[in-house]
Design a protein around this motif. Structure first.
Motif, short mmCIF file in Angstrom:
data_model
loop_
_atom_site.label_atom_id
_atom_site.label_comp_id
_atom_site.label_asym_id
_atom_site.label_seq_id
_atom_site.Cartn_x
_atom_site.Cartn_y
_atom_site.Cartn_z
N ALA A 103 91.46 49.07 20.01
CA ALA A 103 92.21 48.74 20.06
C ALA A 103 93.46 47.58 20.24
CB ALA A 103 93.51 48.95 18.09
N LEU A 104 94.46 46.66 20.03
CA LEU A 104 94.86 46.08 20.76
C LEU A 104 96.04 45.96 19.61
CD1 LEU A 104 96.33 43.35 22.45
CD2 LEU A 104 95.53 42.32 20.79
N ILE A 105 97.35 46.87 20.73
CA ILE A 105 98.55 47.07 19.73
C ILE A 105 99.40 46.18 20.03
CG2 ILE A 105 99.17 49.01 21.98
CD1 ILE A 105 100.26 50.34 19.28
N ALA A 109 98.24 34.59 15.62
CA ALA A 109 97.08 34.63 14.85
C ALA A 109 95.69 34.28 15.51
CB ALA A 109 97.59 33.16 14.34
N ARG A 110 96.36 33.82 17.11
CA ARG A 110 94.86 34.40 18.09
C ARG A 110 94.68 35.74 18.35
NH1 ARG A 110 92.96 29.86 20.62
NH2 ARG A 110 94.08 28.87 19.26
N ALA A 111 95.33 36.53 18.29
CA ALA A 111 94.93 38.14 18.56
C ALA A 111 94.00 37.75 17.03
CB ALA A 111 96.16 38.55 18.55
N ARG A 112 94.46 37.48 15.95
CA ARG A 112 94.01 38.53 15.19
C ARG A 112 92.12 37.30 15.19
NH1 ARG A 112 93.30 41.98 11.69
NH2 ARG A 112 91.83 42.08 13.01
N GLU A 113 92.24 36.78 15.24
CA GLU A 113 91.00 36.19 15.81
C GLU A 113 91.03 36.55 15.85
OE1 GLU A 113 91.30 31.86 16.78
OE2 GLU A 113 89.21 31.85 17.12
N LEU A 114 90.81 36.96 17.95
CA LEU A 114 89.88 37.44 19.03
C LEU A 114 89.65 38.73 18.25
CD1 LEU A 114 92.20 36.06 21.60
CD2 LEU A 114 90.11 35.50 20.99
N CYS A 115 90.42 39.44 17.84
CA CYS A 115 90.39 40.78 17.47
C CYS A 115 88.60 40.91 16.16
CB CYS A 115 91.90 41.99 17.28
SG CYS A 115 92.52 42.48 17.95
N LEU A 151 93.31 45.44 15.39
CA LEU A 151 94.43 45.21 15.41
C LEU A 151 96.02 45.41 15.01
CD1 LEU A 151 96.77 42.96 16.76
CD2 LEU A 151 96.24 41.57 14.77
N ILE A 152 96.98 46.43 15.58
CA ILE A 152 97.65 47.20 15.04
C ILE A 152 99.09 46.35 15.16
CG2 ILE A 152 99.05 49.75 15.35
CD1 ILE A 152 96.28 50.68 16.69
#
Ligand SMILES: *Cc1c(COP(=O)(O)O)cnc(C)c1O
Length: 445
Positions: A212-214, A234-240, A247-248
């Motif tokens: 996960a990414l927190i 938004a970009r982090a969600r897409e990358l995750c 995504l935490i």
């Protein structure tokens, strides 16, 4: 008053404090609270400009929250949540699900325990999916997620972390989109997207071992109210999604209206790739605490998606999430949280705060333009700035000088911030601005 101070020095080990410093700088001896005011044992009043460590939303001794807890006290104070359930925890879970689109709520007692729960659940999810090697975590530079051993592993504040490094699990920090770090001429959005590029480079290489990414959405509180552009989320969600990493969203500080929307994640703009109808970034896990009970009782919640929940479902006991805390889902805390949600709905708090915030920002205009002030910034019900010439000890000096002006405020290093309760009036905000101007006028501070 002196008696209480002597007793506290002798018997209470205060948090986040070198106890020797209490000799020179005694803590406030608080007898009671009233709205935004803390009242000490000598009847002196202090404006609670940082909402008692960011937890208070609707003032101290709020009659409506008091009544809800009192009502619950007459029914049941606590029952263990394994093998039993009760109306307040069910109602709260339903309402949090409706607000976030995350339909399953697991409870803890404070923020750090919510972080622990989210980290454990994420790694356990991948184990249940047959990918136990996906157990690493990524967080942002300067991030803060609590100080228990697991939470401290994803925190990146050296003052809190360095001493305990040998106890911690190795995690990776990627660049923070903190808008103050943009190059001259670079917009906050462009910088956020550049940082997202660094996240992508990391995930492209390490997704196979990453659970996960927190992140703290939009504002890194303990870093000094570092604010960043929502495009990063938004970009982090897409990358995750692309790299199959959870995504935490650690909304412990920013949840419950602090950034101007109920949850900070709601502000991330829709992506072209997000598909029709998806308006906000929906994390896989959302950690909530602090404001959840209006600052009344310790409670935290980790909300999860159906996909996460489904991965724990099965006949094998150990496939389930066998984590627990004694006070999980405490009925009194849940009843306070329900009263808080009632106030949000009944008083239309998010809309009212929007108006309030515009007025407060104008009341702070003189501070924003002050020659010692840099990076004046504002989001929702948070205002922050750096004092350009702050020297070591600035934070303690400003804290003491503000107390003399009737304001309780604690800068983080050279960063001064206000995070007032949502019931603060314009007059009270003006008093806060005036007090800070008096403090900044003193070159010795
Ligand atoms: C305060 C905070 C925590 C930790 O919560 P505690 O209740 O102090 O353990 C975690 N994450 C963020 C973003 C916080 O602000």
């Amino acid at each position: 008053m002196d008696d209480l101070l002597n007793r506290t020095r002798a018997a209470v080990w205060h948090p986040c404090t070198q106890m020797k410093q209490l000799e020179a700088a005694p803590p406030l001896a608080i007898a009671r609270g009233e709205g935004v005011w803390l009242i000490d044992t000598d009847e002196r009043r202090y404006l609670d400009a940082i909402s008692s460590w960011w937890v208070n939303l609707f003032g101290h001794c709020n009659p409506r929250i008091n009544a809800a807890i009192t009502d619950q006290l007459g029914k049941i104070e606590h029952v263990m949540l394994a093998g039993a359930t009760h109306e307040p925890v069910v109602a709260l879970s339903e309402r949090l699900a409706a607000l976030t689109g995350l339909g399953h709520a697991f409870y803890g007692s404070d923020g750090a325990s919510a972080t622990e729960i989210a980290l454990k659940m994420s790694a356990h999810y991948w184990r249940n999916q047959g990918q136990p090697e996906k157990n690493g975590f990524v967080s942002l530079k300067n991030g803060y997620h609590g100080e228990t051993v697991g939470a401290l592993s994803v925190t990146d504040i050296p003052l809190f972390k360095s001493t305990y490094e040998p106890l911690l699990r190795h995690t990776v920090q990627v660049p923070t989109p903190d808008a103050r770090l943009a190059e001259p001429g670079e917009t906050a959005e462009a910088y956020a997207l550049r940082c997202a590029g660094a996240l992508e480079a990391h995930l492209a290489e390490h997704a196979a071992t990453t659970a996960a990414l927190i992140v703290e959405p939009l504002v890194q509180g303990a870093a000094g109210m570092a604010m960043y552009h929502p495009a990063y989320l938004a970009r982090a969600r897409e990358l995750c999604d692309r790299y199959r990493v959870h995504l935490i969203a650690d909304e412990i500080a920013v949840g419950f209206g602090r950034t101007g929307t109920m949850f900070a994640c709601e502000q991330a703009p829709p992506l072209p790739l997000a598909g029709a109808g998806i308006k906000t970034v929906r994390p896989d896990f959302m950690c909530l605490s602090k404001g959840i009970t209006g600052g009344y009782l310790p409670l935290s919640a980790v909300l999860t998606s159906d996909d996460v929940y489904a991965a724990f479902w099965g006949d094998a006991t150990a496939r389930g999430f066998l984590h627990s805390h004694s006070y999980t889902g405490n009925p009194l805390a849940c009843s306070a949280a329900l009263a808080v949600l009632d106030i949000f709905e009944h008083d239309n708090v998010i809309a009212a705060n929007r108006v309030r915030a515009i007025e407060f920002t104008s009341l702070l205009a003189e501070l924003a333009a002050h020659p010692r002030v840099r990076h004046f910034r504002h989001l929702g019900m948070i205002w922050a700035f750096e004092v350009a010439d702050a020297t070591p000890g600035f934070s303690a000096r400003l804290h003491r000088a503000a107390l003399a002006q009737g304001v309780f405020i604690r800068p983080i290093g050279g960063t001064v911030y206000a995070m007032p309760p949502y019931v603060t009036s314009a007059d009270e905000m003006r008093a806060l601005a005036d007090a800070l101007l008096v403090c900044l006028a003193d070159p010795e501070i």
